[in-house]
Design an enzyme around this catalytic site. Structure first.
Site, mmCIF file in Angstrom:
data_model
loop_
_atom_site.group_PDB
_atom_site.id
_atom_site.type_symbol
_atom_site.label_atom_id
_atom_site.label_comp_id
_atom_site.label_asym_id
_atom_site.label_seq_id
_atom_site.Cartn_x
_atom_site.Cartn_y
_atom_site.Cartn_z
ATOM 1 C CB SER A 1 -6.628 -27.214 24.756
ATOM 2 O OG SER A 1 -5.602 -27.231 23.800
ATOM 3 C CE LYS B 1 -6.797 -24.794 29.465
ATOM 4 N NZ LYS B 1 -7.914 -23.944 29.850
ATOM 5 C CE1 TYR C 1 -3.313 -23.805 28.520
ATOM 6 C CE2 TYR C 1 -2.942 -25.293 26.675
ATOM 7 C CZ TYR C 1 -3.721 -24.354 27.315
ATOM 8 O OH TYR C 1 -4.917 -23.960 26.758
#
Ligand code: NAD
Ligand code: WQD
Length: 341
Positions: A126, A154, A150
């Site tokens: 991302s 990643k 989050y």
């Protein structure tokens, strides 16, 4: 013989679109998904779109025995790993759940690949892994960072993949840093259909257009941008899907591992997105200006040269197509999938 690919999270938004392109490109594909953010009926839709029976196994990437069974039942050439949790706000509330699903889930997949001798994996990363102080366009050489659990998952997954490659030079990885996916398949049969209230702009706007929500809350109009609202690099999900096919093809040709942005290189503001969607759905969509959302940046968009150079990938679809395909999906296809369907 066709290459065989395992898609984890393949009934989700990006996975389902990628599935369609993989089938069109001649791959055999098996999907595993635990349905925590998708519906079983997507499997039937994929059959309608492709004309090929969908090979779907309901399984959780946290279930090592189920994973082992899938790898025993099939001879995979590569894995595309989409399965994961993606709500930034929820990750702040439940960080351990995000570490478990996103990090442990990926490690489980890598371990199952190791046992089965599978040497290629494409990973959904991302734009959120860029250090928030970096100016756009964001390029792959820039420093990374994270602002929430989050983003941490990643970035951690990227680092785990790089270290796994270091330990096993035969392992090839395609790390794809997506910018902001938008739009739906041209058939109107598959699209973004989150099980909860969406946090992201495009699915929220689409539900204002459908009448599910009365108006869009715009998180701030006092940013240093031409109209004061945040600017992002929205990329059509069909372009993203095409990028995955190019990535896995490169890995299967035993080209070097790659880490690339998947974006368009162009940014649009929240108001530009809302106006474009209003045109697509034929009515002015209401909005209210709210205070800024914590953690938001004014402007992010991708530098796209590396994906073009290494994979021959360029996004081809524009904003109108993102909005019109999304509206086609919301207005036709999305209504046909029942809540448990
Ligand atoms: P999505 O939620 O639509 O798809 C993810 C799929 O994985 C869902 O079908 C879900 O049911 C499944 N899943 C979740 N946990 C699982 C588990 N433990 N075992 C098996 N299946 C599981 O999300 P998406 O937008 O298609 O995103 C796919 C991937 O891309 C995710 O890893 C996400 O973090 C990443 N990503 C998404 C975006 C975005 O804005 N949509 C941007 C960058 C990266
Ligand atoms: C886009 C713009 C908002 C909703 C997030 C994640 C990131 C990545 C993509 C997975 C911003 C504005 C939004 C709303 C609004 N996901 N907005 N009203 O913030 O770029 O990125 O999704 O990897 O990790 O952080 O995308 O769609 O949430 O927001 O005004 O109801 O729309 O403020 O300017 P973002 P987004």
């Amino acid at each position: 013989m066709a290459f065989k690919i395992l898609l984890t999270g393949g009934l989700g938004y990006i996975g389902s679109h990628t599935y369609v392109d993989l089938i069109a490109a001649g791959f055999d594909v098996v999907i595993i998904d635990n349905l925590c953010n998708s519906k079983r009926g997507v499997s039937d839709r994929l059959e309608q779109v492709t004309g090929v029976p969908t090979d779907f196994v309901e399984a959780d990437v946290l279930d090592k025995a189920a994973l082992a069974q899938v790898f025993t039942d099939h001879n995979f050439d590569a894995v595309i790993h989409f399965a994961g949790l993606k709500a930034v706000g929820e990750s702040v509330e439940k960080p351990l759940q995000y570490f478990q699903v996103n990090v442990v889930g990926m490690v489980n997949v890598l371990q199952a690949m190791q046992v089965a001798g599978v040497k290629s994996i494409v990973f959904s990363s991302s734009a959120t892994v860029y250090d928030p102080i970096q100016p756009s366009p964001l390029n792959e050489g820039m420093p990374t960072g994270y602002a929430n659990p989050y983003g941490y998952t990643k970035l951690t997954c990227e680092q785990i993949l790089q270290q796994a490659c270091h330990a096993d030079p035969d392992l090839k990885t395609g790390i794809l840093r997506y910018f902001n996916p938008a739009g739906a398949h041209a058939s109107g049969l598959i699209g973004e259909d989150p099980n909860d209230i969406p946090n992201n702009l495009m699915p929220y706007i689409s539900r204002v257009a459908s009448g599910d929500y009365p108006f869009l809350r715009i998180w701030g109009n006092d940013y240093d941008t031409p109209d004061g609202t945040g600017i992002r690099d929205y990329i059509h999900v069909a372009d993203l899907a095409a990028g995955h096919v190019k990535s896995v093809q490169a890995l299967l040709s035993r080209e070097a591992s790659h880490l690339v942005n998947l974006g368009t290189g162009k940014g649009y503001s929240v108001l530009e997105m809302l106006n474009a969607y209003s045109t697509a759905c034929g009515r002015a969509l209401p909005y209210e200006i709210m205070p800024r959302r914590a953690g938001d940046l004014a402007t992010t968009f991708a530098e796209v040269g590396r994906a073009k150079q290494l994979l021959g990938f360029s996004a081809t679809r524009g904003l109108d197509e993102m909005c019109s395909s999304s509206w086609h999906w919301i207005n036709t296809g999305a209504k046909l999938v029942s809540p448990d369907g």
